[in-house]
Design a protein around this motif. Structure first.
Motif, mmCIF file in Angstrom:
data_model
loop_
_atom_site.group_PDB
_atom_site.id
_atom_site.type_symbol
_atom_site.label_atom_id
_atom_site.label_comp_id
_atom_site.label_asym_id
_atom_site.label_seq_id
_atom_site.Cartn_x
_atom_site.Cartn_y
_atom_site.Cartn_z
ATOM 1 N N SER A 165 -2.038 6.494 3.613
ATOM 2 C CA SER A 165 -3.258 6.648 2.839
ATOM 3 C C SER A 165 -4.400 5.798 3.373
ATOM 4 C CB SER A 165 -2.997 6.266 1.382
ATOM 5 O OG SER A 165 -2.627 4.903 1.294
ATOM 6 N N GLY A 166 -4.137 4.995 4.391
ATOM 7 C CA GLY A 166 -5.139 4.063 4.885
ATOM 8 C C GLY A 166 -5.037 2.701 4.239
ATOM 9 N N LEU A 167 -4.262 2.603 3.174
ATOM 10 C CA LEU A 167 -3.979 1.327 2.520
ATOM 11 C C LEU A 167 -2.631 0.807 3.017
ATOM 12 C CD1 LEU A 167 -4.885 2.366 -1.143
ATOM 13 C CD2 LEU A 167 -6.334 1.100 0.467
ATOM 14 N N PRO A 168 -2.394 -0.499 2.904
ATOM 15 C CA PRO A 168 -1.053 -0.981 3.261
ATOM 16 C C PRO A 168 0.000 -0.262 2.421
ATOM 17 C CG PRO A 168 -2.575 -2.825 3.001
ATOM 18 C CD PRO A 168 -3.306 -1.604 2.515
ATOM 19 N N ALA A 169 1.107 0.085 3.047
ATOM 20 C CA ALA A 169 2.204 0.692 2.302
ATOM 21 C C ALA A 169 2.707 -0.294 1.254
ATOM 22 C CB ALA A 169 3.332 1.075 3.254
#
Length: 462
Positions: A165-169
């Motif tokens: 998503s572009g965020l850290p997992a």
């Protein structure tokens, strides 16, 4: 003092920043280069073990060479491929030495604005000098006034996370002890021991991922690497463009790198998992890592994870200047359509300069890898052409600033990079014909892709 009497501030003493300084010197324009690291080319030195896929002939700026020539500097063989360490030692450091005390290390830029004007104020804005706030290595704070600012700070310090998503997992930060965001230097005993005989997930589909896969494959057949296995995690499917331009690439070492990664898969040293967008990273009962996809798939546990999903620009210290950036790529809006990875690869981006790099805030430019925002495939040659044009514009030489002085090699993947899970059938073909590249011995000095300042290397960034 009038604004014109103030120096131009260049942020970053990497390849693009030092080239900008060389051009400013050539035009007799006072300048300061501010480098957060403790030496010139600090970011490049962090991937000193990786070999560029661009030759020496493609990573030396002409204005810089003109400065270096009188010092007795000998240009390395233009047909050979330097490592990051070679580039720093034999070009970047000598260039910084020639530039002298205009290059200041251990200086971190914390903010850029107009004197007495935050980003809201219009009145008399353009006549005010820039103010550049900095913090020195000893903690001392300072303010520098400038007529113009060239931000060549790159993106090396802000790698993209594993999360699709572009965020850290979820769990990515908690698993930091088992995750790296750089191509590991397997020539260092401690690093080699970390991956030897273990199962490692490599997340990413660019040249840096190719490098990691090829190096892990070499480790697997080495005497101390028995049992080494890679798991290649791709967010998209595998198509004709997955391994780059191959034999059609006009940068042969870049094409050979993709072929080496393909060989790692074909020879059974790496298993590929496609269409996998990581949502979480969990630990099993043995402390190993389990990647979980958005669709619920769970991969068998791995010991280590190498995240090579690109980089993104740090815009935090530019919050008080008026930039016009593309909402997707975070690149200048005039440049963004030219570098959109959904449409373009390295060789299909035509040379560009000050007009494409301009912003509503006149006198500030993002150059080098940072100008590309989140887009990959940046060439060192592109950065050199950018700073040549920008410096000419600052000097008021519009004719030179608008002139194109660069021809780029084609990538061989001319239909776009294929960022989606479903490959575009039109991307399966190659581009222009060139002699077939030979497989390059990789090991500790892999022919790799990267940016001019950050990702492993001086050709494209993967």
């Amino acid at each position: 003092m009038s604004t014109e009497q103030l120096p131009v501030v260049v942020i970053g003493a990497g390849p693009a920043g030092l080239a900008a300084a060389a051009h400013l010197t050539g035009r007799g324009i006072e300048h300061l280069v501010l480098e957060a690291g403790d030496t010139a080319g600090a970011a490049v030195r962090e991937w000193s073990h990786v070999r560029l896929f661009s030759t020496w002939g493609e990573v030396v700026d002409p204005a810089a060479e003109k400065l270096l020539a009188p010092t007795g500097w000998t240009r390395p063989d233009p047909a050979t491929y330097p490592s990051g360490g070679d580039w720093a030692e034999h070009y970047l450091q000598p260039l910084a030495d020639v530039l002298g005390d205009t290059v200041r290390t251990g200086v971190t830029v914390t903010g850029v604005s107009r004197a007495g004007r935050d980003r809201i104020v219009d009145a008399d804005r353009e006549s005010q000098p820039f103010v550049v706030h900095v913090t020195h290595a000893d903690g001392r704070e300072d303010c520098i006034r400038a007529r113009a600012v060239i931000d060549a700070s790159g993106t090396w310090t802000t790698p993209s996370p594993a999360g699709g998503s572009g965020l850290p997992a979820l769990g990515e930060k908690a698993a930091a002890d088992r995750i790296t965001y750089r191509v590991p230097d397997l020539d260092r005993p401690a690093v080699r021991a970390r991956y030897a005989g273990r199962r490692t997930a490599v997340i990413g589909s660019g040249a840096s991922a190719f490098t990691a896969l090829a190096q892990l494959a070499e480790l697997a057949v080495a005497g101390d690497g028995a049992g080494t296995q890679a798991l290649w995690v791709l967010r998209r499917g595998i198509s004709g463009s997955t391994f780059g331009g191959g034999e059609a690439d006009q940068l042969p070492a870049r094409g050979a790198l993709g072929l080496a990664a393909k060989a790692a898969v074909d020879d059974g040293h790496a298993d590929a998992v496609t269409g996998f967008r990581t949502e979480a990273i969990e630990r099993d009962g043995d402390g190993r890592l389990v990647l979980v996809a958005e669709d619920g798939r769970r991969l068998d546990a791995v010991d280590e994870v190498i995240v090579l999903t690109g980089f993104r620009p740090d815009l935090s210290f530019l919050s008080e200047v008026r930039l016009r950036l593309d909402e997707r790529l975070q690149a200048p809006v005039e440049l963004a359509p030219l570098i959109d990875p959904n449409q373009h690869s390295c060789g299909t981006v035509y040379p560009h300069g000050h007009r494409e790099l301009s912003h509503p805030e006149q006198g500030i430019y993002l150059v080098g890898m940072k100008s590309y925002g989140r887009a990959p495939t940046f060439l060192a040659m592109t950065g050199y052409e950018q700073v040549r044009s920008v410096v000419a514009a600052i000097a008021g030489d519009t004719e030179a600033a608008d002139r194109v002085e660069l021809t780029l090699p084609e990538t061989g993947v001319c239909g776009g990079s294929g960022l989606f899970d479903t490959p575009d059938p039109q991307q399966a073909g190659g581009g222009c014909c060139t002699p077939a590249p030979q497989l390059v011995p990789l090991g500790t000095t892999a022919a790799a892709g990267g940016s001019t300042e950050e990702a492993p290397a001086g050709g494209c960034c993967g």
